[in-house]
Design a protein around this motif. Structure first.
Motif, short mmCIF file in Angstrom:
data_model
loop_
_atom_site.label_atom_id
_atom_site.label_comp_id
_atom_site.label_asym_id
_atom_site.label_seq_id
_atom_site.Cartn_x
_atom_site.Cartn_y
_atom_site.Cartn_z
N PRO A 218 4.36 -20.28 -1.79
CA PRO A 218 3.40 -19.31 -2.30
C PRO A 218 3.54 -17.94 -1.63
O PRO A 218 3.78 -17.85 -0.42
N MET A 219 3.38 -16.90 -2.42
CA MET A 219 3.37 -15.53 -1.90
C MET A 219 1.96 -15.21 -1.41
O MET A 219 1.00 -15.24 -2.18
N VAL A 220 1.83 -14.93 -0.11
CA VAL A 220 0.53 -14.65 0.52
C VAL A 220 0.50 -13.19 0.95
O VAL A 220 1.48 -12.69 1.52
N ALA A 221 -0.62 -12.50 0.69
CA ALA A 221 -0.77 -11.11 1.11
C ALA A 221 -2.18 -10.90 1.67
O ALA A 221 -3.11 -11.64 1.33
N VAL A 222 -2.31 -9.89 2.53
CA VAL A 222 -3.60 -9.50 3.10
C VAL A 222 -3.99 -8.16 2.48
O VAL A 222 -3.23 -7.18 2.60
N ALA A 244 2.94 -12.48 6.30
CA ALA A 244 2.42 -12.13 4.97
C ALA A 244 2.54 -10.62 4.77
O ALA A 244 2.72 -9.86 5.72
N GLU A 245 2.42 -10.20 3.53
CA GLU A 245 2.47 -8.77 3.21
C GLU A 245 1.10 -8.14 3.46
O GLU A 245 0.07 -8.75 3.15
N LEU A 246 1.08 -6.94 4.01
CA LEU A 246 -0.15 -6.18 4.16
C LEU A 246 -0.19 -5.16 3.03
O LEU A 246 0.71 -4.31 2.93
N ALA A 260 0.24 -8.39 -9.05
CA ALA A 260 1.59 -8.20 -8.53
C ALA A 260 1.63 -7.06 -7.53
O ALA A 260 0.86 -6.10 -7.61
N MET A 261 2.55 -7.21 -6.58
CA MET A 261 2.71 -6.26 -5.49
C MET A 261 3.98 -5.42 -5.73
O MET A 261 5.02 -5.95 -6.09
N ARG A 262 3.85 -4.13 -5.50
CA ARG A 262 5.00 -3.24 -5.69
C ARG A 262 6.01 -3.44 -4.56
O ARG A 262 5.65 -3.44 -3.38
N THR A 263 7.26 -3.65 -4.91
CA THR A 263 8.35 -3.76 -3.93
C THR A 263 9.50 -2.87 -4.38
O THR A 263 9.45 -2.26 -5.46
N PRO A 269 4.71 -11.16 -8.16
CA PRO A 269 3.38 -11.78 -8.25
C PRO A 269 2.90 -12.30 -6.89
O PRO A 269 3.67 -12.83 -6.09
N ILE A 270 1.60 -12.16 -6.65
CA ILE A 270 0.95 -12.69 -5.44
C ILE A 270 0.17 -13.94 -5.83
O ILE A 270 -0.53 -13.96 -6.85
N ASP A 271 0.31 -14.99 -5.05
CA ASP A 271 -0.40 -16.24 -5.30
C ASP A 271 -1.74 -16.31 -4.57
O ASP A 271 -2.73 -16.79 -5.12
N VAL A 272 -1.75 -15.87 -3.31
CA VAL A 272 -2.95 -15.95 -2.49
C VAL A 272 -3.20 -14.58 -1.86
O VAL A 272 -2.33 -14.03 -1.19
N LEU A 273 -4.39 -14.05 -2.07
CA LEU A 273 -4.75 -12.75 -1.50
C LEU A 273 -5.90 -12.96 -0.51
O LEU A 273 -7.02 -13.28 -0.90
#
Length: 475
Positions: A218-222, A244-246, A260-263, A269-273
């Motif tokens: 899973p893609m996790v971000a803060v 995780a991504e900030l 979705a997060m810009r890269t 896509p982000i799974d868990v925020l």
């Protein structure tokens, strides 16, 4: 050290007789030069300043950034004491999650007459937009900070629950890192349980809470409000430590029904925020239309079960101090068991009889705002002047439903290092709980906050408090 009369000191029974958990530490401390320890204390302060462990203080002309005071005398908890706390905290968090699921669905606890309907329906933290919404895995309270106080050998009370966006875990981790650098030999001698795995445990718990649409890892971000937020250090620290991504709102966009997060390669896509943005600012299309901190349309994605928001929107009602007084009923209703951890007796000022009692006894009580936090908006009767009590009485009479009152507990003390040696100060404890569909995980320790002013009961850093490292001993 002089022990305060009628107060439970966690380190000492008498001036020279340590309690069991502190025996080895007390023996070590007795052989140390206080001048050397004070030097170590200054080194710790310099370490915190160098890596930027600060917080912002609001309510003045402009926000001020301050260093959180750190005391190098640890707070030590015996293995059996911790086992008791762990059982009680897990029971409470299970009940809180079940309560949130219930009030946003069938509201059985209201139908049963165990909690008044108006406490939910008229509560500003209750989100009608969450009615019928099922979070991935059924988890609302992914991260909880449970504030505990102690009054005796086996007397622990829950002071409040923090299920909205509990903060302070970065200080717990940096406190431990500092103590490990300064006193490495003590951790082996005393068999102190580690806390350094918290970021990895947080990442695992959040990943276990990912929605069904997550593919692979899973893609996790803060999600942070940005650098001007008082807890920004913690947001950046946790994102970095758990890999995780900030992100901020301008980094996110709704793409093909996903957040979705810009890269550099486009949008991912982000799974868990793990969001550190309050409900009101989370989605300008659903809540505050003027918000620049949230993501337009994120609530539609959430309702569709295509992202996990930790913690779930609407969990703030579990922090409500008027609702707190019903927690023994809530625990029993959802677990079928009596609460392991006690509540502090509480008067709800919205009730006529309770208000009369509180007004008659303001000088002896602690009065808090129902939605207050950080030690703001409260009255500590025994420490207040007659003028402060008169002014608070006016506020209380004007809006009684905004307040609850509690007795002034004889909080336990733990020694701090002062220029004159050791001196007792009052403390509380915030253990951090991680909840996923698979487990409830509590790191052995937590953030001990300490009132640095003699006699003060207010431990919040915003009100002049400091922190300590918390050592939970192994079996």
């Amino acid at each position: 050290m002089t022990i305060e009369p009628d107060k439970f000191d966690e380190m000492l029974r008498t001036a020279d007789l340590p309690r069991d958990p502190y025996k080895a530490y007390h023996e070590w401390f007795s052989g140390e030069d206080v001048k050397d320890l004070r030097k170590k204390s200054r080194q710790a302060e310099e370490f915190f300043r160098r890596i930027g462990i600060t917080f912002n203080v609001y309510g003045q002309q402009e926000a001020q950034e301050r260093l959180i005071p750190f005391d190098i005398v640890p707070r030590i908890i015996a293995a059996k004491e911790w086992q008791h706390l762990e059982r009680g905290i897990k029971q409470r968090v299970r009940a809180l999650n079940a309560f949130l699921k219930d009030i946003y669905h069938r509201q059985e606890i209201i139908r049963a007459g165990r909690v008044p309907k108006h406490l939910i329906a008229q509560n500003e933290a209750f989100l009608p937009e969450m009615m019928g919404v099922c979070p991935p895995g059924g988890i609302y309270t992914h991260i909880v900070g449970t504030d505990l106080v102690r009054t005796g050998e086996n007397e622990f009370f829950v002071l409040e629950d923090n299920a909205r966006t509990p903060s302070g875990v970065s200080y717990m981790l940096e406190n431990r890192e500092t103590m490990l650098q300064m006193f490495p030999e003590l951790f082996t001698q005393l068999n102190v349980r580690p806390v350094s795995s918290y970021p990895q445990r947080l990442r695992r718990s959040l990943s276990q809470s990912a929605p069904d649409c997550a593919n692979g890892k899973p893609m996790v971000a803060v999600l942070t409000p940005g650098i001007h937020n008082s807890a920004y250090f913690e947001h950046a620290f946790l994102a970095d430590q758990m890999g995780a991504e900030l992100v901020e709102s301008h980094d996110l966009q709704i793409v093909d029904g996903r957040v979705a997060m810009r890269t550099t390669q486009g949008y991912t896509p982000i799974d868990v925020l793990y969001r550190r943005v309050d409900d009101e600012y989370l989605d300008p299309l659903t809540f505050n239309p003027d918000s620049l901190l949230g993501v337009p349309g994120i609530m539609d994605v959430y309702r569709a079960g295509r992202i996990t928001l930790a913690n779930a929107p609407g969990t703030g009602i579990a922090d409500d101090k008027a609702l707190y007084s019903y927690m023994p009923d809530i625990v029993e209703f959802y677990t079928g068991e009596k609460a392991i951890l006690k509540n502090v007796p509480t008067w709800r000022c919205s009730e006529e009889d309770s208000l009369k009692y509180v007004l008659d006894n303001l000088a002896e009580l602690v009065v808090k705002e129902v939605h207050g936090s950080g030690g703001y908006g409260m009255l500590v009767g025994p420490a207040a002047s007659k003028k402060e009590i008169r002014e608070f009485e006016k506020k209380l009479r004007a809006k009684p439903g905004n307040y609850i009152a509690q007795p002034t507990l004889a909080l336990s003390t733990v020694p701090i290092l002062t220029n004159a040696g050791l001196a007792p100060r009052h403390v509380d404890l915030r253990p951090f709980v991680l909840m996923s569909p698979k487990s409830i995980d509590i790191v052995p320790g937590g953030l001990t906050r300490v009132a640095l002013k003699k006699g003060s009961l207010v431990v919040n850093s915003s009100q002049g408090g400091g922190t300590k490292d918390t050592w939970v001993l192994g079996d």
